[in-house]
Design a protein around this motif. Structure first.
Motif, short mmCIF file in Angstrom:
data_model
loop_
_atom_site.label_atom_id
_atom_site.label_comp_id
_atom_site.label_asym_id
_atom_site.label_seq_id
_atom_site.Cartn_x
_atom_site.Cartn_y
_atom_site.Cartn_z
N VAL A 1 -94.87 19.96 38.85
CA VAL A 1 -93.58 19.39 38.46
C VAL A 1 -93.81 17.92 38.16
N THR A 2 -93.48 17.49 36.96
CA THR A 2 -93.79 16.13 36.52
C THR A 2 -92.51 15.35 36.29
N LEU A 3 -92.48 14.13 36.79
CA LEU A 3 -91.33 13.23 36.62
C LEU A 3 -91.68 12.17 35.59
N ASN A 4 -90.77 11.95 34.68
CA ASN A 4 -90.96 10.93 33.64
C ASN A 4 -89.72 10.04 33.57
N ARG A 5 -89.94 8.78 33.33
CA ARG A 5 -88.86 7.82 33.10
C ARG A 5 -89.24 6.98 31.87
N SER B 1 -96.98 13.64 38.89
CA SER B 1 -96.85 15.09 39.05
C SER B 1 -97.02 15.46 40.51
N ARG B 2 -96.38 16.56 40.91
CA ARG B 2 -96.50 17.07 42.27
C ARG B 2 -96.79 18.56 42.20
N LEU B 3 -97.75 18.98 43.02
CA LEU B 3 -98.13 20.39 43.08
C LEU B 3 -97.12 21.15 43.93
N VAL B 4 -96.63 22.27 43.41
CA VAL B 4 -95.68 23.11 44.14
C VAL B 4 -96.26 24.52 44.25
N ILE B 5 -96.12 25.09 45.43
CA ILE B 5 -96.62 26.44 45.69
C ILE B 5 -95.58 27.19 46.50
N GLY B 6 -95.29 28.41 46.10
CA GLY B 6 -94.36 29.26 46.84
C GLY B 6 -94.78 30.72 46.68
#
Length: 669
Positions: free
Chosen positions: A479-483, A568-573
Motif C-alpha cells: 500500500v503506497t501513500l503519495n502526496r 509503501s507499507r507491506l500488508v499481509i492477511g
C-alpha cells in the motif's frame, strides 16, 4: 569507629551502583532513539493552523512537551546520581601506604645514625611526655615508633620488606553497605528500624503493586476501559447504519464517568436547540422525540450534545466547565473510535467475518470528529454539490456560501475541484469565491497534504497454482501513500481539533453484497523504523521458503527497504477460501482523518472445487478474463456516494441476513 565510617561510605556507593545499572543503558537507548528518530513530520502551515496555536513552538509548549513523567523521572534520577557521586568523592579518602622513610623525613638509603637522629627529633615533638595532645600520642605510637622499628628491628624490617608493614600481614577490613542508623539494633531503636525496613522494603512495594494492578486491570493496551469494549461488543450489529454509529460510540464507560452538574442544565438546553437538526429526531413527533431524548442517562445526553457541538462548530457557546468536559471527550475519542472499529471488523462465527456496514460508519464518524465542522448531514447533497459539502468544509476558509459560488462554474464535486491545476484553482477562488491570494495559498497547502493511496495487492495460495475451497488464502502486497508535497509522515489539517492526531488507514477486504469483511488491517505511515524492520524480515522469510538464491534474496530485501522509504507499507492477511464459485470482492483503504481520500479496488476471486484425492485440478478460466493466481485486479476507482448515509454502501431498509444465505447470494457458479 572505622567500621562505621566505612559503612557510611559504602552505602552511597551501593545506592549509586543500583541506580547506575538500569539508568545508564536506558539513557543511552533514549538518546539513540532520539538521534535516529526523524523529526521531519510535516505539519500544516496554513494561516488557520498557525492562528490556532496548535503547533506553536513556544518555550512553554516545549517545556510541557518535555515535562512528561518519564522525562522528569529520568532527570531526577540523574540529579540524584550526580549528588551521590559528589558525596562519595568528598567523603572518600585515599589508602595510605606505610612508608617509614617518609614518616621520619628521610630519603631512601639513610644511615642508622641519621635514622636515630630523626627519631629523637620527632620524639621531642610528638612523645606523650613532651606533647599532651591525644592526636600527637596516636601519631607517635602508630607511625613514628613503627617506622623506627621497621628500619632498626630485624623482625620488623623483615615484615616490612615482605608485607609492607612492620606488624606483618594486615587483615582485610570489610564493611556493610547500609547507613549507620540501621546497624544500631540496640533497644527500642532496633524495633523501629526493623519496622521501617519491613514497611519500606515489603509493605510499600506490595501496596504500590496492588494499586497498579487494580488500575491496569481495568484498561486495555490502548488505554480504553474494558467495560467500554464489552459495551461496544454487545451493541455492535451487522445492520448498524452509519448514522446510528454515534449512538454506540457515546456509550463508552469513559464518557459515563464524566460528571453531570446542575449548572450544566441551562447551557445544554441552549446547545440542544443549536444542534437539534443533527440528532436524528423524528420531526413529525418532535415533542415526543425531545422528551425521549432528555429521558436518557444524563451522561449520554451530555456526551452526544458535546460531540455534536464539535461537528457543528458550536463549541464557542459552552461554559468553562463544559469546555473542560468537551476537551476530555475529544481527547479520548480517537482511541475509542479505534476500538469501536476493531469491534466492527472482529471475526465472528460462523464464517469468521467482520461487518462492513458499521465499519464504514465508524470511519465516517472519525473523519467528521477530526476534521471538525463536518456534521454527518453535511455528507448529503447541499450547497450545489451533488456529493455533499463535507469534503469541502475540511479546506480552510470554505463555507456553504463559497460552494454555491463554485457550483455556478460547474465545480460540483470535490474531485472536480482537485483535478483543476494550481492556476485554475487560484483564479477560481480569487475571482469567483472572493478569496485573497494568501487564503488561496492556504487551500493549496492543504490540498498538497491530502494523501492518495495506491494498491499492489494479490491473493494466492502459497505454493499452489490456483485457489481451492478450504485453502488458506494469503493476501499480500504493498500500500503506497503519495502526496503532492512528496511527504510521507504528515499530520492532518485539523486546526479545530485541539490535540495531536496522527493519520491512520484501515485496509478492508470485504464483500459489499453480503456485508462481510474478510480481512482487516490498520496501516500507519508514521513509524518508518518499524516498517524497515518488519517488511525486509517478511520478504526474507518468504524468499528463503521459496528457495531463492542469496543474490535474489539480497535484491528482494533491498527493494523492500527502498519501497518503505518511498512511502509503501507491506500488508499481509490470510483467510479461509469459501465454497466453490466466483466472488466479487472490494478492497477498501479508508482514512480516519481525511474525507474523500479513501480508495477502493475491485477483486474477483475464483475458487475451484477440491478433488476427493486432495490434488489440484486445472484452473477454470473464462474466455476473455485473465485470471492470475485466482485473482483478477480491476482498475482503482474513486469512492462514490450511493446513498445519503454512507459513501460506500447502499442504505437498505432490510437487515442483511447471516449464515449460508450470505454466501449463496454472493457466489457466481
Amino acid at each position: 569507629m572505622a567500621a562505621s565510617e566505612d559503612s557510611n561510605t559504602l552505602f552511597p556507593i551501593f545506592i549509586f551502583s543500583i541506580l547506575a545499572l538500569p539508568l545508564v543503558p536506558y539513557t543511552i537507548f533514549q538518546l539513540y532513539h532520539l538521534a535516529t528518530k526523524k523529526a521531519t513530520i510535516t505539519k500544516c502551515q496554513c494561516s488557520v493552523c498557525m492562528q490556532s496555536g496548535k503547533y506553536r513552538k513556544s518555550i512553554f509548549r516545549r517545556i510541557s512537551n518535555f515535562s512528561t513523567y518519564s522525562n522528569l523521572t529520568l532527570l531526577m534520577l540523574w540529579v540524584i546520581m550526580v549528588l551521590l557521586a559528589y558525596h562519595i568523592k568528598s567523603s572518600s579518602h585515599e589508602v595510605e601506604v606505610f612508608e617509614p622513610f617518609s614518616i621520619l623525613g628521610l630519603e631512601h638509603g639513610a644511615t642508622d645514625s641519621e635514622i636515630k637522629k630523626a627519631y629523637r627529633r620527632l620524639s621531642i615533638q610528638y612523645h606523650p611526655d613532651k606533647n599532651p595532645d591525644p592526636e600527637a600520642h596516636n601519631y607517635f605510637v602508630e607511625y613514628i615508633s613503627k617506622a623506627y622499628q621497621a628500619l632498626t628491628d630485624p623482625t620488623s624490617r623483615e615484615n616490612f620488606e615482605k608485607y609492607g608493614h612492620p606488624d606483618g600481614r594486615q587483615g582485610l577490613q570489610m564493611g556493610i553497605a547500609l547507613p549507620q542508623f540501621l546497624l544500631n539494633i540496640d533497644g527500642t531503636s532496633g524495633a523501629v528500624n526493623l519496622l521501617g525496613i519491613v514497611g519500606i522494603c515489603i509493605i510499600l512495594p506490595l501496596v504500590m503493586a496492588v494499586m497498579y494492578l487494580s488500575r491496569s486491570a481495568k484498561y486495555t493496551g490502548n488505554y480504553v476501559l474494558k467495560h467500554t469494549l464489552s459495551a461496544y461488543f454487545y451493541l455492535m450489529k451487522p445492520s448498524l447504519a452509519p448514522s446510528k454509529v454515534m449512538d454506540v460510540f457515546i456509550k463508552a464507560a469513559e464518557y459515563m464517568e464524566i460528571p453531570v452538574r446542575r449548572s450544566d442544565g441551562e447551557p445544554l438546553q441552549r446547545l440542544f436547540v443549536l444542534v437539534r437538526s443533527e440528532l436524528n429526531l423524528d420531526l413529525k413527533n418532535i415533542k415526543q422525540e425531545q422528551t425521549k431524548f432528555w429521558k436518557q442517562h444524563p451522561a449520554l445526553v451530555k456526551t452526544e450534545l458535546l460531540v455534536q457541538a464539535q461537528l457543528t462548530r458550536e463549541s464557542a457557546c459552552l461554559s468553562p466547565s463544559l469546555q473542560r468536559d468537551f476537551r476530555r471527550i475529544l481527547e479520548v475519542a480517537p482511541r475509542l473510535l479505534e476500538e469501536l472499529m476493531k469491534m466492527a471488523v472482529l471475526q465472528r462465527p460462523p464464517h469468521g467475518h467482520g461487518w462492513l456496514r458499521p465499519a464504514i460508519g465508524v470511519v465516517e464518524l472519525s473523519q467528521s470528529i477530526i476534521q471538525v465542522a463536518v456534521p454527518l448531514s453535511a455528507r448529503k447533497a447541499a450547497g450545489g454539490s451533488t456529493e455533499g459539502i463535507a469534503p469541502f468544509l475540511q479546506l480552510p476558509h470554505f463555507s456553504e456560501a463559497v460552494l454555491k459560488k463554485l457550483a455556478r462554474k460547474k465545480v460540483r464535486t470535490f474531485e472536480d475541484f482537485r483535478d483543476l491545476n494550481q492556476q485554475e484553482r487560484a483564479d477560481l477562488l480569487t475571482k469567483v469565491a472572493g478569496f485573497s491570494p494568501s487564503e488561496s495559498q492556504d487551500v493549496e497547502m492543504v490540498l498538497e497534504m491530502m494523501p492518495s493511496i495506491t494498491f499492489d495487492i494479490k491473493c494466492e495460495t502459497e505454493g499452489e497454482e490456483a485457489i481451492q475451497e478450504g485453502d488458506i488464502v494469503t493476501m499480500r502486497g504493498w500500500v503506497t501513500l503519495n502526496r503532492k508535497n512528496h511527504r510521507v509522515r504528515a499530520l492532518p489539517h485539523c486546526p479545530q481539533y485541539p490535540f495531536h492526531k496522527e493519520e491512520n488507514f484501515w485496509l478492508l477486504l470485504a464483500d459489499p453484497n453480503s456485508n462481510n469483511v474478510w480481512i482487516s488491517q490498520k496501516v500507519s505511515f508514521m513509524d518508518e523504523s518499524a516498517a524497515l524492520i518488519a517488511a525486509p524480515k517478511v520478504i526474507r522469510e518468504s524468499k528463503e521458503w521459496a528457495g531463492a538464491s542469496p543474490k535474489e534474496l539480497t535484491s528482494a530485501v533491498k527493494e523492500a527497504v527502498e519501497k518503505v522509504r518511498n512511502g509503501s507499507r507491506l500488508v499481509i492477511g490470510r483467510f479461509l477460501a469459501p465454497e466453490e464459485g466466483t466472488y466479487n470482492l472490494t478492497l477498501y483503504c479508508l482514512s480516519d482523518s481525511w474525507l474523500r481520500c479513501d480508495t477502493k479496488m475491485s477483486l474477483k476471486l475464483k475458487v475451484l472445487k477440491r478433488t476427493r484425492a486432495g490434488t489440484r485440478g486445472g484452473v477454470q478460466m473464462e474466455e476473455g478474463a485473465g485470471v492470475e493466481d485466482g485473482v483478477e485486479d480491476e482498475e482503482v476507482e474513486e469512492d462514490e456516494y450511493d446513498d445519503d448515509e454512507s459513501e460506500y454502501s447502499d442504505d437498505e431498509d432490510d437487515v442483511v441476513a447471516e449464515g449460508s444465505a450470505d454466501e449463496s447470494d454472493n457466489k457466481e457458479d
